[in-house]
Design a protein around this motif. Sequence first.
Motif, PDB file in Angstrom:
ATOM      1  N   GLY A 135     -14.620   5.378 -25.086  1.00 20.78           N
ATOM      2  CA  GLY A 135     -13.714   4.333 -24.080  1.00 20.78           C
ATOM      3  C   GLY A 135     -12.812   3.257 -24.862  1.00 20.78           C
ATOM      4  N   HIS A 136     -11.667   2.724 -24.574  1.00 14.84           N
ATOM      5  CA  HIS A 136     -10.730   1.942 -25.464  1.00 14.84           C
ATOM      6  C   HIS A 136      -9.852   0.698 -24.399  1.00 14.84           C
ATOM      7  N   GLN A 137      -9.203  -0.069 -25.993  1.00 11.40           N
ATOM      8  CA  GLN A 137      -8.946  -1.618 -25.391  1.00 11.40           C
ATOM      9  C   GLN A 137      -7.655  -1.786 -25.794  1.00 11.40           C
ATOM     10  N   CYS A 138      -6.769  -2.090 -25.235  1.00 10.81           N
ATOM     11  CA  CYS A 138      -5.344  -2.864 -26.092  1.00 10.81           C
ATOM     12  C   CYS A 138      -4.974  -3.768 -25.804  1.00 10.81           C
ATOM     13  N   PHE A 139      -4.276  -4.267 -26.618  1.00  8.63           N
ATOM     14  CA  PHE A 139      -3.970  -5.894 -26.308  1.00  8.63           C
ATOM     15  C   PHE A 139      -2.725  -6.039 -25.354  1.00  8.63           C
ATOM     16  N   GLY A 140      -1.844  -4.447 -25.050  1.00  7.60           N
ATOM     17  CA  GLY A 140      -0.830  -4.404 -23.622  1.00  7.60           C
ATOM     18  C   GLY A 140      -1.675  -4.260 -22.311  1.00  7.60           C
ATOM     19  N   THR A 141      -3.073  -4.062 -22.501  1.00 10.17           N
ATOM     20  CA  THR A 141      -4.205  -4.001 -21.018  1.00 10.17           C
ATOM     21  C   THR A 141      -3.626  -5.448 -20.073  1.00 10.17           C
ATOM     22  N   LYS A 142      -4.210  -6.354 -20.958  1.00 13.04           N
ATOM     23  CA  LYS A 142      -3.568  -7.744 -20.271  1.00 13.04           C
ATOM     24  C   LYS A 142      -3.820  -8.976 -21.032  1.00 13.04           C
ATOM     25  N   GLY A 143      -2.920  -8.068 -22.096  1.00 14.36           N
ATOM     26  CA  GLY A 143      -2.753  -9.580 -23.160  1.00 14.36           C
ATOM     27  C   GLY A 143      -3.077 -10.417 -23.901  1.00 14.36           C
ATOM     28  N   LEU A 144      -4.506  -9.697 -24.256  1.00 16.61           N
ATOM     29  CA  LEU A 144      -5.176 -10.762 -24.245  1.00 16.61           C
ATOM     30  C   LEU A 144      -5.587 -10.195 -26.251  1.00 16.61           C
ATOM     31  N   PRO A 145      -6.043 -11.259 -26.605  1.00 17.68           N
ATOM     32  CA  PRO A 145      -6.106 -11.538 -28.632  1.00 17.68           C
ATOM     33  C   PRO A 145      -7.922 -10.070 -28.568  1.00 17.68           C
ATOM     34  N   LYS A 146      -7.430  -9.600 -29.873  1.00 18.65           N
ATOM     35  CA  LYS A 146      -8.319  -9.010 -29.677  1.00 18.65           C
ATOM     36  C   LYS A 146     -10.456  -8.790 -30.657  1.00 18.65           C
ATOM     37  N   ALA A 147     -10.434 -10.259 -30.175  1.00 13.33           N
ATOM     38  CA  ALA A 147     -11.910 -10.503 -29.987  1.00 13.33           C
ATOM     39  C   ALA A 147     -11.974 -10.636 -28.898  1.00 13.33           C
ATOM     40  N   GLU A 148     -11.063 -11.090 -28.006  1.00 11.57           N
ATOM     41  CA  GLU A 148     -11.398 -10.687 -26.488  1.00 11.57           C
ATOM     42  C   GLU A 148     -11.458  -9.419 -26.224  1.00 11.57           C
ATOM     43  N   ASN A 149     -11.057  -8.703 -26.534  1.00  9.44           N
ATOM     44  CA  ASN A 149     -10.879  -6.781 -25.924  1.00  9.44           C
ATOM     45  C   ASN A 149     -12.588  -6.335 -26.925  1.00  9.44           C
ATOM     46  N   ILE A 150     -12.478  -7.181 -28.025  1.00  8.04           N
ATOM     47  CA  ILE A 150     -13.684  -6.615 -28.358  1.00  8.04           C
ATOM     48  C   ILE A 150     -14.974  -6.898 -27.634  1.00  8.04           C
ATOM     49  N   LYS A 151     -15.216  -7.850 -27.145  1.00  2.00           N
ATOM     50  CA  LYS A 151     -15.907  -8.717 -26.858  1.00  2.00           C
ATOM     51  C   LYS A 151     -16.399  -7.724 -24.719  1.00  2.00           C
ATOM     52  N   GLU A 152     -14.853  -7.975 -24.283  1.00  2.00           N
ATOM     53  CA  GLU A 152     -14.619  -6.909 -22.487  1.00  2.00           C
ATOM     54  C   GLU A 152     -15.486  -5.940 -23.351  1.00  2.00           C
ATOM     55  N   VAL A 153     -15.269  -4.786 -24.562  1.00  3.78           N
ATOM     56  CA  VAL A 153     -16.170  -3.345 -24.607  1.00  3.78           C
ATOM     57  C   VAL A 153     -17.165  -3.584 -25.066  1.00  3.78           C
ATOM     58  N   VAL A 154     -17.768  -4.574 -25.537  1.00  4.42           N
ATOM     59  CA  VAL A 154     -18.641  -4.651 -25.946  1.00  4.42           C
ATOM     60  C   VAL A 154     -19.843  -4.890 -24.177  1.00  4.42           C
ATOM     61  N   THR A 155     -19.529  -5.956 -23.558  1.00  3.03           N
ATOM     62  CA  THR A 155     -19.616  -6.173 -22.020  1.00  3.03           C
ATOM     63  C   THR A 155     -20.378  -5.252 -21.368  1.00  3.03           C
ATOM     64  N   ASN A 156     -18.439  -4.518 -21.024  1.00  6.23           N
ATOM     65  CA  ASN A 156     -18.501  -3.668 -19.801  1.00  6.23           C
ATOM     66  C   ASN A 156     -18.817  -2.465 -20.139  1.00  6.23           C
ATOM     67  N   PHE A 157     -19.106  -1.921 -21.617  1.00  4.75           N
ATOM     68  CA  PHE A 157     -20.071  -0.917 -22.017  1.00  4.75           C
ATOM     69  C   PHE A 157     -21.650  -1.186 -22.437  1.00  4.75           C
ATOM     70  N   HIS A 158     -22.267  -2.666 -21.988  1.00  2.80           N
ATOM     71  CA  HIS A 158     -23.395  -2.537 -22.669  1.00  2.80           C
ATOM     72  C   HIS A 158     -23.885  -2.115 -23.932  1.00  2.80           C
ATOM     73  N   LEU A 159     -23.117  -2.642 -24.730  1.00  2.00           N
ATOM     74  CA  LEU A 159     -23.328  -2.270 -26.136  1.00  2.00           C
ATOM     75  C   LEU A 159     -24.771  -2.657 -27.013  1.00  2.00           C
ATOM     76  N   GLN A 160     -25.656  -2.386 -27.115  1.00  2.00           N
ATOM     77  CA  GLN A 160     -26.960  -3.897 -28.009  1.00  2.00           C
ATOM     78  C   GLN A 160     -26.393  -4.280 -29.378  1.00  2.00           C
ATOM     79  N   ALA A 161     -25.900  -3.197 -30.463  1.00  2.00           N
ATOM     80  CA  ALA A 161     -26.103  -3.429 -32.023  1.00  2.00           C
ATOM     81  C   ALA A 161     -24.136  -2.394 -32.129  1.00  2.00           C
ATOM     82  N   PRO A 162     -23.277  -3.330 -31.852  1.00  2.00           N
ATOM     83  CA  PRO A 162     -22.124  -2.515 -31.967  1.00  2.00           C
ATOM     84  C   PRO A 162     -21.612  -2.823 -33.908  1.00  2.00           C
TER      85      PRO A 162
END
Length: 211
Positions: A135-162
């Motif tokens: 998967g991937h995420q970028c600023f252009g999708t929702k205009g969110l800062p990178k930290a929020e996009n990292i959190k979204e990937v961690v949450t959406n893909f249920h990452l335990q130790a990224p």
Amino acid sequence: MSHPIDSIIFDLDGTLWNATKAVTQAFQQAAGSVDYISDTVTVADVEAVTGQPFSAVYDKLFPSLPAEKRDEFKAICAEQELHHARQFGGTPYPGLADTVRNLAARYRLFIVSNCQTGYIEAFFQHTQLEPYFEGHQCFGTKGLPKAENIKEVVTNFHLQAPVYVGDTRSDFEASQLAGVPFIFAEYGFGQVPAAEAPQRISQPADLLKLL
């Protein structure tokens, strides 16, 4: 690393490839199409803003432009940047393809970038590495800062130790805000002291030894 890793989230520019030449050409072509940009955009200018949020790039490169003109020029540049990225792409860092294939056999791989929508797809188009990224995420999708996009990937893909791999201080700060360990790509565009980011690589293949 001192703890088990189940996934790797990568920055794109300065970490997986260098597309500054194509992006610079895009800026130059966009500037030539309007009558209110007199400054020449150089590769050094682009390198200095690489990795920053898409809209912040224009604030730094064209600070004297009125807001209305800046928005207009941003739209022109966005179109040109995607065109050049799709047509010319960037230069993957040495050993990237083999490194990604090897890592994908052991870890779940993702990309989080401050780019516009469509830019990561251009990277996949030129490198043929899309099958190895979940998967991937970028600023252009929702205009969110990178930290929020990292959190979204961690949450959406249920990452335990990224872990997050990036090449600028803003990458480091975003990973800290997201609560994700950071690996600094020394070969990219930024600087982060070793005291702050002790886990470091000098080429993508170093990840195979570090992780």
